[in-house]
Design an enzyme around this catalytic site. Structure first.
Site, PDB file in Angstrom:
ATOM      1  CB  ALA A  57      -0.941  -0.014   1.195  1.00 42.94           C
ATOM      2  CG  HIS A  97       2.630   6.220   1.818  1.00 42.04           C
ATOM      3  ND1 HIS A  97       3.832   6.732   2.262  1.00 42.04           N
ATOM      4  CD2 HIS A  97       2.208   5.367   2.800  1.00 42.04           C
ATOM      5  CE1 HIS A  97       4.117   6.237   3.457  1.00 42.04           C
ATOM      6  NE2 HIS A  97       3.148   5.401   3.801  1.00 42.04           N
ATOM      7  N   GLY A 100       5.952   8.384   1.063  1.00 43.65           N
ATOM      8  CA  GLY A 100       6.920   8.130   2.127  1.00 43.65           C
ATOM      9  C   GLY A 100       7.769   6.917   1.796  1.00 43.65           C
ATOM     10  CG  HIS A 101       6.052   2.976   1.635  1.00 44.82           C
ATOM     11  ND1 HIS A 101       4.688   3.124   1.660  1.00 44.82           N
ATOM     12  CD2 HIS A 101       6.380   2.259   2.746  1.00 44.82           C
ATOM     13  CE1 HIS A 101       4.203   2.518   2.723  1.00 44.82           C
ATOM     14  NE2 HIS A 101       5.199   1.986   3.409  1.00 44.82           N
TER      15      HIS A 101
END
Length: 283
Positions: A32, A34, A36-37
């Protein structure tokens, strides 16, 4: 970019690169994805010869079965997001691949794992250690990248690396936020539009509390944050602690540490969000 589903296929691939003197960077995720990842992957790509990421929703770290059931799973979309970033391989194993039999290992990380998330979510960090140690064994990375939103988890993983004497460098990366301040999280996708409008109050209140830290006591700042958020339905503070950022133990006076950090968990109806902020005291 290769998508690999078995440890048997992953190990020789990375071993071949390592024998050529290449460094391996690793970004473990539960998917999942986003921004940030993606920022972790971008940094990993810049600082290593080879960039690997994993996508695996680890069942042993969920103490709430409903939380495990509702955790978003978007593997195909995640892979598409990673393609343009130069990620060399994605390790996306099945549960049976990672746990061919039950993992009965019990870790003891002492005080860093007994407060906050450790107190509120019994068994959570033991499950984290089980999967992260398995991933480290499969990938054998030189450098591993984690986001500081999971502040306590990073401390626990560092303690695990120390105890197991693993040749791994843990790199903590700054929290990535939405424009309105909300810390990016896979769980944000579970927020309704109405909840999403309210959730940024968490980061906003933490930021505002920094202005009071110079003139108010630790207890006063804690009370201010908790009371402010609890007055905003549907928010409900699970905990808010101001800790020594090195030991993770709660402090009662600002002078107890040169690295005070505020760590919080808040329910927005049934969605649990975490965040933290570093207090820089005015001299």
């Amino acid at each position: 970019m290769e998508i690999i589903q078995t440890i048997e296929a992953l190990k020789p691939l990375l071993s071949k690169e390592r024998k050529q003197g290449k460094t391996v960077g690793f970004v473990p995720t539960m998917g999942a994805l986003h921004n940030g990842h993606l920022s972790l992957v971008e940094r990993c790509r810049k600082e290593n010869d080879l960039c690997a990421a994993s996508i695996f929703v680890n069942p042993t770290q969920f103490n709430d079965k409903n939380d495990l059931k509702t955790y978003p799973r978007t593997l195909e979309k995640d892979c598409e997001m990673l393609k343009p970033l130069g990620c060399d391989c994605i390790f996306a194993p099945s549960e049976k691949e990672m746990y061919p039999e039950s993992d009965t290992r019990i870790f003891n990380f002492g005080a860093v794992a007994e407060v906050m998330e450790g107190r509120k979510r019994p068994g959570h960090f033991n499950g984290v250690a089980q999967i992260v140690s398995k991933l480290f064994d499969a990938v054998a990375p030189d450098n591993v990248y984690f986001g500081e939103k999971d502040f306590q988890q990073i401390a626990v993983i560092r303690e695990m690396v120390r105890q197991l004497n693993l040749p791994v460098n843990i790199i903590a990366c700054p929290i990535v936020r939405e424009e309105d301040g909300l810390a990016m999280s896979s769980r944000n996708t579970r927020l309704t539009p109405g909840q999403r409008e309210i959730a940024p109050a968490i980061a906003r209140t933490l930021k505002e509390s920094c202005t009071f830290a110079a003139v108010k006591s630790v207890k006063e700042v804690k009370d201010l944050v908790i009371n402010t958020l609890n007055r905003i339905p549907p928010l409900r503070v699970d905990y808010f602690e101001i800790i020594d950022g090195n030991t993770l133990q709660p402090i009662e006076d600002w002078n107890e540490t040169g690295n005070p950090v505020g760590c919080i968990a808040v329910y927005c109806d049934d969605v649990r969000l975490i965040d933290n902020i570093k207090y820089e005291r005015l001299k």
